[in-house]
Design a protein around this motif. Structure first.
Motif, mmCIF file in Angstrom:
data_model
loop_
_atom_site.group_PDB
_atom_site.id
_atom_site.type_symbol
_atom_site.label_atom_id
_atom_site.label_comp_id
_atom_site.label_asym_id
_atom_site.label_seq_id
_atom_site.Cartn_x
_atom_site.Cartn_y
_atom_site.Cartn_z
ATOM 1 N N CYS B 79 27.422 -41.395 -38.767
ATOM 2 C CA CYS B 79 28.082 -42.639 -38.367
ATOM 3 C C CYS B 79 27.755 -43.042 -36.932
ATOM 4 N N VAL B 151 43.346 -35.292 -43.332
ATOM 5 C CA VAL B 151 43.837 -36.046 -42.177
ATOM 6 C C VAL B 151 43.184 -35.518 -40.900
ATOM 7 N N ILE B 154 39.578 -36.586 -40.385
ATOM 8 C CA ILE B 154 39.443 -37.920 -39.785
ATOM 9 C C ILE B 154 39.769 -37.860 -38.293
ATOM 10 N N CYS B 155 40.863 -37.141 -37.950
ATOM 11 C CA CYS B 155 41.235 -37.001 -36.532
ATOM 12 C C CYS B 155 40.080 -36.394 -35.750
ATOM 13 N N VAL B 157 36.859 -36.469 -36.337
ATOM 14 C CA VAL B 157 35.762 -37.426 -36.126
ATOM 15 C C VAL B 157 36.156 -38.448 -35.058
ATOM 16 N N VAL B 158 37.410 -38.926 -35.119
ATOM 17 C CA VAL B 158 37.860 -39.932 -34.148
ATOM 18 C C VAL B 158 37.920 -39.340 -32.733
#
Lengths: 329, 261
Positions: B79, B151, B154-155, B157-158
């Motif tokens: 990404c 969850v 995702i955290c 990656v963010v």
């Protein structure tokens, strides 16, 4: 009500000075001298809806910097700027949907994809409704004669075809304000002419307000009623193109062809005429506007004149002289 | 939000069209990225022939952690990394101009414009390894473990994105620093090992610079040794860092000088 208003705009850059050579480089690693470069220094003007204004000036005069401030790319050092009632640097989407910037030396099209794919992406970005998109695309494609081109990968297009596609990509959302930064750079004469015709057509059809910068005087002469001349970050002239001639060119050119060879000193009697170029059979004088008739008559009377030609100084000449700071009055 | 989702799909579609033109590149990237993961796992395997646990972590746990790290790392690479590699040239050559005039978030554009498909198989392989290890050594796995793992994924990656993105921003002041996108990499690599091994720095790396959330904490959620409130802390930390990166981006843009004409 003006669409673009700029008052006392300043944009300074800090750059460091380096002495030439390796020694200078090593020195500059430890001790850098910074200096403010005044790219734009106290520029003011205002432009009404539907105007097509030419920005001219030598390289580094501040034209592109001004356009970048108007587009919201650069944060001004000082001064007020308003475009369509917005402050450009806020970069509000409502503002961004109403203008476009085309730069002859930068491209937004995806290199490995056909231009059409980039157009479709721009449709998403600008949220253009499908029907309007189809209609505008059709119109632009036929105006620029691009039907066969838009499905070919961009990297396979010629510079001229690519520039046309860049224009389409920039205009699909029908901007009310358009900034064109040297849109004809590097193009051949025929392609320049086509782009010019297109710009004029777009201006008339959509009543768009356009600012154009170019190094080709032909662009400016054909397209712009009004020009703003910028030099060293300041506005040097702002007005109708033909007023430049009135204001700065108070001399006309007199080209005289003689029947037999003349000597330079024989013209000494005509004091008011300055010799620009001299050959025994053909001499060019520059003469004050109000003396032209008198001197032409004198020349015809006293010399064996075969041909005599009176011309205005060309805009190119005048502007060149303005920029080189020569005294031409 | 829906609009950005649509835009992102268009980006991905365009990248896919392009990627299919370069087939060998695609295959080779996948291969290299798999080799990376396998070699690192082998190293841990050999180390564990000499010891039973490292600071309480068994070999199976460390292998799971490695697979989680590589999965997240490859998602991040697909990404963001390809965009980060373009970031410095984008700013230095002034190509950023044409992104900044668009009526959409410029941070979204510079961070997500390109998508790399080069890690797709490697990603699938890592997911397979995680499922295998989890079912073989850590069963039973409860549904809430799976949910908290997703969850935290995702955290992770963010958080990685936000921290990494912020390290790029000095380019607006310092100009030409070609390798600034690698500044964060060594810190990121640190996350391959259980964060516990750093001893008393553990709280700093959990709560202040939350590198523990990159791989250790997501892996722990599958292993079953995670206190639930860390999931909540992870979500908050990710949200805060994303917000901070956005504020700093807008601040940095004030110092954008563009380039030439």
């Amino acid at each position: 009500m003006p669409v673009i208003e700029v008052s006392n705009l300043k944009k300074y850059y800090r750059v460091f000075q380096k002495e030439p050579g390796l020694a200078g480089s090593i020195k500059s690693l430890f001790n850098r001298k910074y200096e403010d470069v005044k790219a734009v220094d106290d520029v003011s003007f205002s432009i009404d809806a539907g105007e097509l204004v030419g920005f001219i000036g030598p390289n580094g005069a501040g034209k592109t910097t001004t356009l970048k401030v108007l587009s919201g790319l650069l944060y001004p050092t000082a001064g007020q700027v308003s475009v369509l009632g917005y402050t450009p640097f806020d970069r509000k989407p409502e503002f961004q949907k109403q203008f476009s910037l085309v730069m002859g030396q930068k491209n937004q099209l995806w290199w490995d994809l056909p231009a059409l794919d980039s157009f479709i992406l721009n449709k998403e970005i600008y949220e253009v409704p499908q029907a309007q998109f189809d209609h505008t695309l059709d119109e632009l494609v036929s105006m620029l004669d691009l039907k066969k081109v838009i499905k070919v990968q961009v990297r396979k297009l010629s510079l001229g075809q690519r520039m046309k596609c860049e224009l389409v990509a920039a205009l699909l959302h029908q901007p009310k304000v358009l900034f064109l930064d040297e849109p004809t750079i590097g193009l051949d004469v025929v392609m320049q002419q086509k782009i010019r015709e297109f710009i004029k057509g777009y201006n008339q059809k959509y009543l768009a307000t356009i600012i154009l910068t170019s190094h080709y005087m032909d662009d400016v002469k054909e397209l712009c009623d009004r020009v703003i001349i910028i030099d060293k970050g300041k506005v040097f002239f702002d007005g109708k193109l033909n007023e430049i001639i009135k204001k700065y060119a108070d001399r006309k050119t007199l080209e005289v062809v003689f029947d037999k060879s003349m000597e330079k000193k024989s013209f000494a009697t005509i004091r008011a005429a300055k010799i620009k170029t001299f050959t025994p059979k053909r001499t060019v004088f520059t003469v004050k506007r109000d003396k032209v008739n008198q001197i032409a008559a004198e020349l015809l009377k006293s010399f064996p004149v075969v041909d005599l030609n009176i011309t205005e100084s060309s805009i190119e000449d005048i502007i060149r002289e303005v920029f080189t700071g020569r005294d031409f009055s | 939000m829906k609009r950005y989702f649509k835009l992102y799909l268009s980006f991905i579609k365009n990248c896919l069209i392009r990627e299919m033109e370069f087939r060998s590149n695609f295959i080779f990237h996948n291969l290299v990225s798999l080799i990376w993961a396998v070699v690192v796992m082998l190293i841990f395997f050999f180390i564990y022939q000499h010891v039973n646990t490292v600071n309480g972590w068994t070999m199976e746990e460390v292998l799971l952690l490695t697979a989680v790290y590589f999965l997240i790392d490859r998602i991040f690479d697909s990404c963001f990394e390809i965009n980060f590699n373009n970031f410095v040239p984008l700013v230095n050559t002034g190509q950023l101009d044409l992104i900044l005039i668009k009526p959409a978030s410029s941070q979204f554009f510079v961070s997500l414009r390109q998508f790399s498909f080069a890690m797709i198989f490697s990603n699938l392989a890592m997911a397979g390894v995680i499922i295998y290890l989890a079912l073989t050594y850590f069963s039973p796995i409860y549904w809430w473990q799976v949910v908290s793992f997703l969850v935290l994924l995702i955290c992770s990656v963010v958080i990685t994105y936000s921290l990494w993105f912020m390290t790029l921003l000095p380019v607006f002041w310092w100009g030409r620093i070609d390798n600034i996108q690698h500044l964060f990499r060594p810190f990121h690599q640190l996350c391959r090992v259980p964060i516990d091994v750093v001893g008393r720095f553990k709280s700093i790396l959990t709560y202040i610079i939350p590198l523990a959330f990159v791989a250790t904490i997501p892996a722990q959620s599958l292993i079953g040794t995670l206190s639930p409130w860390l999931v909540i802390y992870g979500v908050l930390a990710a949200g805060f860092l994303l917000w901070l990166s956005h504020r700093l981006w807008n601040f940095a843009l004030r110092h954008y000088t563009s380039a030439s004409s």
